[in-house]
Design an enzyme around this catalytic site. Sequence first.
Site, mmCIF file in Angstrom:
data_model
loop_
_atom_site.group_PDB
_atom_site.id
_atom_site.type_symbol
_atom_site.label_atom_id
_atom_site.label_comp_id
_atom_site.label_asym_id
_atom_site.label_seq_id
_atom_site.Cartn_x
_atom_site.Cartn_y
_atom_site.Cartn_z
ATOM 1 C CE LYS A 34 -0.745 0.649 4.970
ATOM 2 N NZ LYS A 34 -0.043 1.931 5.060
ATOM 3 C CB THR A 35 3.977 2.265 1.766
ATOM 4 O OG1 THR A 35 3.420 1.928 3.039
ATOM 5 C CG2 THR A 35 4.791 3.535 1.896
ATOM 6 C CG ASP A 218 -0.886 5.353 4.818
ATOM 7 O OD1 ASP A 218 -1.495 4.341 4.415
ATOM 8 O OD2 ASP A 218 0.253 5.298 5.308
ATOM 9 C CD GLU A 219 -2.146 2.350 8.234
ATOM 10 O OE1 GLU A 219 -3.201 1.682 8.208
ATOM 11 O OE2 GLU A 219 -1.019 1.825 8.290
ATOM 12 C CD GLN A 249 -3.674 -4.736 8.301
ATOM 13 O OE1 GLN A 249 -2.701 -4.655 9.028
ATOM 14 N NE2 GLN A 249 -3.582 -4.627 6.979
ATOM 15 N NE ARG A 593 1.026 -7.629 11.128
ATOM 16 C CZ ARG A 593 0.813 -6.828 10.103
ATOM 17 N NH1 ARG A 593 1.700 -5.908 9.789
ATOM 18 N NH2 ARG A 593 -0.266 -6.948 9.351
#
Length: 734
Positions: A34-35, A218-219, A249, A593
């Site tokens: 995503k980044t 973002d987020e 998330q 993770r």
Amino acid sequence: MNSSLLSGLNPEQRQAITLPHQSALILAGAGSGKTRVLTTRIAYLISNGAVSPHGILAVTFTNKAAKEMVTRLTAMLPINTRGMWIGTFHGLCNRMLRAHFREANLPQAFQILDSGDQLSAIKRLMKAMNVDGEKFPPREMQSFISSSKEQGLRANEVEAYDPYTRRKVEVFAEYDTQCQREGVVDFSELLLRCYELLSRNAAIREHYQERFKHILVDEFQDTNKLQYQWLRLLAGKNNSLFAVGDDDQSIYAFRGANVGNMQELTRDFHVQNVIKLEQNYRSHGNILDAANALISNNRNRLGKNLWTSENGGELLRVYEAATDVDEAAFIVDEIRQLKSEGINLKEIALLYRSNAQSRVLEHALVSAGLSYRVYGGLRFFERQEIKHTLAYLRLMQNTDDDNALLRIINFPTRGIGARSIEQLQEAAKQNNTVLFDTAARAGGKISAFVALIESLRDATRELPLPEIIDHVLEHSGLTAHYQNETGVKKREAEERLENMNELVNAATLFVHENEDDSLTSFLTHASLEAGEHQAGDQDDALHLMTVHSAKGLEFHTVFITGLEDGLFPHQNSQREDGGLDEERRLMYVAITRARRRLYLSFAQSRMLHGQVSYGMVSSFLRELPDGLLHWITPRVTAQNSYTLSPALSHQGRGGAASEAYVYSPLSPERERGGGEGAARQSPWRIGQRVFHQKFGEGVIVGVESSGADARVQVNFKRAGSKWLALEYAKLTAV
């Protein structure tokens, strides 16, 4: 346009990056890049001539993320990117308010209050207003003001149907007046003041709407109500809002995050096509399949399914331990094996739901000589509430300990101000005595503190170590101090209470493992554990962290520990609307993770508040497909000669005993009530009267197992029914 920008992208990433001028929701799964999509979208727009850097506004949730975005863009673009506005909500709002301070009715050099400054300002105001700090705790008032502002509400807009709330609203209104008079703003005020500025001033609003044609966030799943309203104002009717997030998330509801903003975005901005980034570049297939299966149990999802072009990889390894100590020992053994296979310690993470769980793990790691660092938090013996408790114990043990006295003389607050403490230090220096001796002659509240320490020492003189600590926690006021926290501080206070309970567990195990179980010996042990194996930045060290702290990180190997109902999912989730769904999202974050190897562990019994508690395996573990799991210990099922037998869990911090269930092999000695086998081997018998230092007199009503597993059920006159592990509980016959 630089064609290399789009090289190596998958079709969905390319589609998101090359969208025309329209609002979009990019549903970006864990490890889906995503980044890269966010930064490449900005670079694509600029290099394609769709917008100048001057027309870009990008919002992140941390300053670190903002700096990383700028660094990446600088490397991708040959032009100066300084015209872009990239930062956090607070940072960007501060920038706007500085530029328009007059219109915002602020002084040019207005100052920003951090959380501590804000609390001090509220305390000062409440004192001036003669507001009872017992009835209206300042931290609760701080939470009330901040949460109201984050809902976009001023004091006159808060509904107050009772005298208690009306008084809080009065303080809120006076606080705003005080801040305005002094030219200061708190963090929530930055956003609210900026939102109000844009709402009422059409010229400024239209200026920024005309400038920022492309707004990227973002987020997005972590935005609260006011943040979304601010974004809507800036976007207006014609600008593009490019939101990247993952509803699976969303784990910060306790901070005000509203996952529903994602649904509102699709409606308010007429988003026709939600682009899903489902290809994961982090984990093997079995890990992703487990995550998908788990999260599919949640309601109201936007829906996506992670996949990878890599192979399935290893099965998820499941370990059932007899106790939490055995769980930690297993983890240490596995880490040693991983290390021998060439896996660096820094590539391994130990995750837990509650901070208090780290104590047993830390003790095992220190004993094994394995370096570790606690990510996003403090090591157990460095935590504020633990240091406070140890300071009481140190001063009780040695009244010459000036550092211990200074730490706790006004904690919890007992009306001893900074000036009084300065005078005490000056008097001690003049008389060449320690602070405690000088305090004994000081009179007033300082002498009352001395009396408290002496009473604690007298009352605990004959108590065993765990009960000394338990007594100090209760009678020092520490427990009550954290129990009285409300609002945004309540969750933090609950963690501190869990840590204090864990200190009692540490003392219980210390007594079990050491011949010298004195308070002095335990305090020495605590100091040594706090100082050992401090990993430097360059050291190869394990990562210990809560699952909340792990978001955004990845590791070769991950251990998810304490998978028991009541622990993970946390017991609080049963009381909160949507709580279980949020806990499941937290478990989803934990699973994703791991890149290559994932361990899932739980314990049949765990020490809680100095007593052994029996729990049930987490419902989340039961939601994972059997075919993805490799049980290192025998699978816990009824068909595998295991059964659910009820056991009474011990009284914990919440105060009330409750029914729980423990998986146990079918055998006469493990049945509830013990049976004849247990009764024959135990020195205790049903009907026998006994005495316990903490719970007082009682009668044995149940006997179970033998040896190290022996325990009895006692019906106490004052404390009710308790199951006690005989190895730890010091019972005497009456």
